[in-house]
Design an enzyme around this catalytic site. Structure first.
Site, PDB file in Angstrom:
ATOM      1  N   ARG A 137      45.070  31.271  38.313  1.00  0.00           N
ATOM      2  CA  ARG A 137      44.951  30.725  36.950  1.00  0.00           C
ATOM      3  C   ARG A 137      44.798  31.894  35.987  1.00  0.00           C
ATOM      4  O   ARG A 137      43.781  32.592  36.024  1.00  0.00           O
ATOM      5  CB  ARG A 137      43.744  29.780  36.890  1.00  0.00           C
ATOM      6  CG  ARG A 137      43.549  29.107  35.537  1.00  0.00           C
ATOM      7  CD  ARG A 137      42.305  28.210  35.580  1.00  0.00           C
ATOM      8  NE  ARG A 137      42.041  27.590  34.297  1.00  0.00           N
ATOM      9  CZ  ARG A 137      41.410  28.179  33.296  1.00  0.00           C
ATOM     10  NH1 ARG A 137      40.964  29.416  33.415  1.00  0.00           N
ATOM     11  NH2 ARG A 137      41.220  27.536  32.165  1.00  0.00           N
ATOM     12  N   LYS A 178      38.164  37.886  33.089  1.00  0.00           N
ATOM     13  CA  LYS A 178      36.753  37.487  33.098  1.00  0.00           C
ATOM     14  C   LYS A 178      35.832  38.695  33.022  1.00  0.00           C
ATOM     15  O   LYS A 178      36.240  39.832  33.257  1.00  0.00           O
ATOM     16  CB  LYS A 178      36.470  36.643  34.348  1.00  0.00           C
ATOM     17  CG  LYS A 178      36.971  35.209  34.156  1.00  0.00           C
ATOM     18  CD  LYS A 178      36.548  34.261  35.253  1.00  0.00           C
ATOM     19  CE  LYS A 178      37.033  32.856  34.890  1.00  0.00           C
ATOM     20  NZ  LYS A 178      36.853  31.905  35.997  1.00  0.00           N
TER      21      LYS A 178
HETATM   22  C1  7PJ Z   1      38.182  28.458  35.468  1.00  0.00           C
HETATM   23  C2  7PJ Z   1      38.564  27.176  35.093  1.00  0.00           C
HETATM   24  C3  7PJ Z   1      38.309  28.838  36.842  1.00  0.00           C
HETATM   25  C4  7PJ Z   1      39.190  26.648  37.245  1.00  0.00           C
HETATM   26  C5  7PJ Z   1      37.809  28.237  33.373  1.00  0.00           C
HETATM   27  C6  7PJ Z   1      38.336  31.005  31.738  1.00  0.00           C
HETATM   28  C7  7PJ Z   1      37.039  30.288  31.668  1.00  0.00           C
HETATM   29  N1  7PJ Z   1      39.065  26.269  35.964  1.00  0.00           N
HETATM   30  N2  7PJ Z   1      38.310  27.048  33.765  1.00  0.00           N
HETATM   31  N3  7PJ Z   1      38.812  27.894  37.681  1.00  0.00           N
HETATM   32  N4  7PJ Z   1      37.725  29.108  34.370  1.00  0.00           N
HETATM   33  N5  7PJ Z   1      39.673  25.786  38.143  1.00  0.00           N
HETATM   34  O1  7PJ Z   1      39.343  30.528  31.260  1.00  0.00           O
HETATM   35  O2  7PJ Z   1      38.347  32.146  32.256  1.00  0.00           O
HETATM   36  O3  7PJ Z   1      37.966  29.939  37.284  1.00  0.00           O
HETATM   37  S1  7PJ Z   1      37.296  28.528  31.744  1.00  0.00           S
END
Ligand code: 7PJ
Length: 285
Positions: free
Chosen positions: A254, A220
């Site tokens: 994640r 990020k």
């Molecule tokens: C996140 C997400 C996060 C959860 C994205 C990316 C941007 N879902 N979806 N947490 N970020 N739960 O893939 O970095 O931080 S989209």
């Protein structure tokens, strides 16, 4: 022992585990452009082989400034991929805020709903409660298109924690069992670098809510802001913050880079308390 129930899966989170990201979008900030069904399935299989406990399949980018995707398009993109992976026994999470997409994904075998709007879209909570899936409730301030313009909080940790507590209790009221709920502070979603760092530093307060915490930090912009590196060069920074999050109680990371994160967590876990992070024994050399 912390067990997360997700559909028919029971995921042991006694040690932190990895959720691998599978983008099926044209415009995700890092590895978008994988609209091809077979390529997305092949990528997900690789992440599972590399040790991902869950694969998170998304058909709509939520990066700052992203344009919305029509629900019918999102559904058509995701359903065959979810069905193929779930059919092979994978624990599949679907990254969507749309009740119609959730419903179709659950029918296709998804075990988890990952919703950056924490099931606040009308109808989402009922769909999630009916499906026996796990849910990931994420905090976001504002809307994806504009959320990074001027994020503002009194106390970011208190506000995010209170929001997640409220949403988790709403889930329980709607009939979702506590052992199916994951909470996520939503790094980068309506947060400045200082807000993100404050949340990461105090992640223990979010963990104290009593639900497993998911941290999404992989590549990020906060990593870019700290290291000065472009997207392709943020692996080392991402591993460092993943371990920092694990040390403060995160149970799911994640990430894009599954193999590297699994290894980093295994090394950290060995020192910390546990013999390996995903089930294999290690022996004295
Ligand atoms: C996140 C997400 C996060 C959860 C994205 C990316 C941007 N879902 N979806 N947490 N970020 N739960 O893939 O970095 O931080 S989209």
């Amino acid at each position: 022992m912390t067990i997360l129930k997700a559909g028919k899966h029971a995921i042991d989170l006694s040690t932190p585990r990895v959720m691998g990201i599978v983008n099926v979008t044209t415009d995700s900030f890092y590895d978008g452009g994988r609209l091809d069904r077979d390529a997305a399935i092949a990528h997900a299989r690789r992440l599972i082989e590399e040790g991902a406990a869950i694969v998170d399949v998304g058909g709509e980018s939520t990066r700052p400034g992203a344009e919305p995707v029509d629900p019918a398009d999102e559904l058509a993109r995701l359903v065959p991929i979810v069905a193929a992976l779930a059919g092979e026994g994978a624990c599949v999470s679907v990254d969507t805020m749309k009740p119609a997409v959730m419903q179709a994904a659950l029918a296709a075998g998804a075990s988890m709903i990952n919703d950056v709007r924490a099931l606040q879209v009308p109808g989402a909570m009922d769909v999630a409660a009916a499906g026996g899936a796990a849910v990931c409730l994420m905090h976001m301030q504002g809307e994806p298109r504009t959320m990074q313009r001027a994020p503002a909080y009194g106390d970011v940790v208190d506000e995010v924690s209170a929001f997640l507590r409220r949403r988790a209790l709403a889930c329980i009221d709607a009939g979702i069992a506590g052992d199916r709920i994951v909470v996520d502070p939503g790094f980068g979603f309506g947060k400045s670098l200082a807000h993100n760092l404050d949340l990461l530093r105090n992640l223990g307060e979010i963990a104290a809510l009593g639900f497993p915490v998911l941290a999404g930090l992989s590549r990020k912009s906060m990593i870019g802001a700290i290291t000065g590196r472009n997207l392709d060069d943020r692996l080392a920074g991402s591993l460092a913050v993943a371990l920092a999050a694990a040390a403060r109680g995160a149970r799911l990371l994640r990430v894009h880079d599954v193999r590297e994160t699994v290894d980093a967590l295994a090394a950290w876990s060995a020192i910390e308390r546990w013999p390996g992070s995903h089930g294999h024994e290690w022996t004295e050399q």
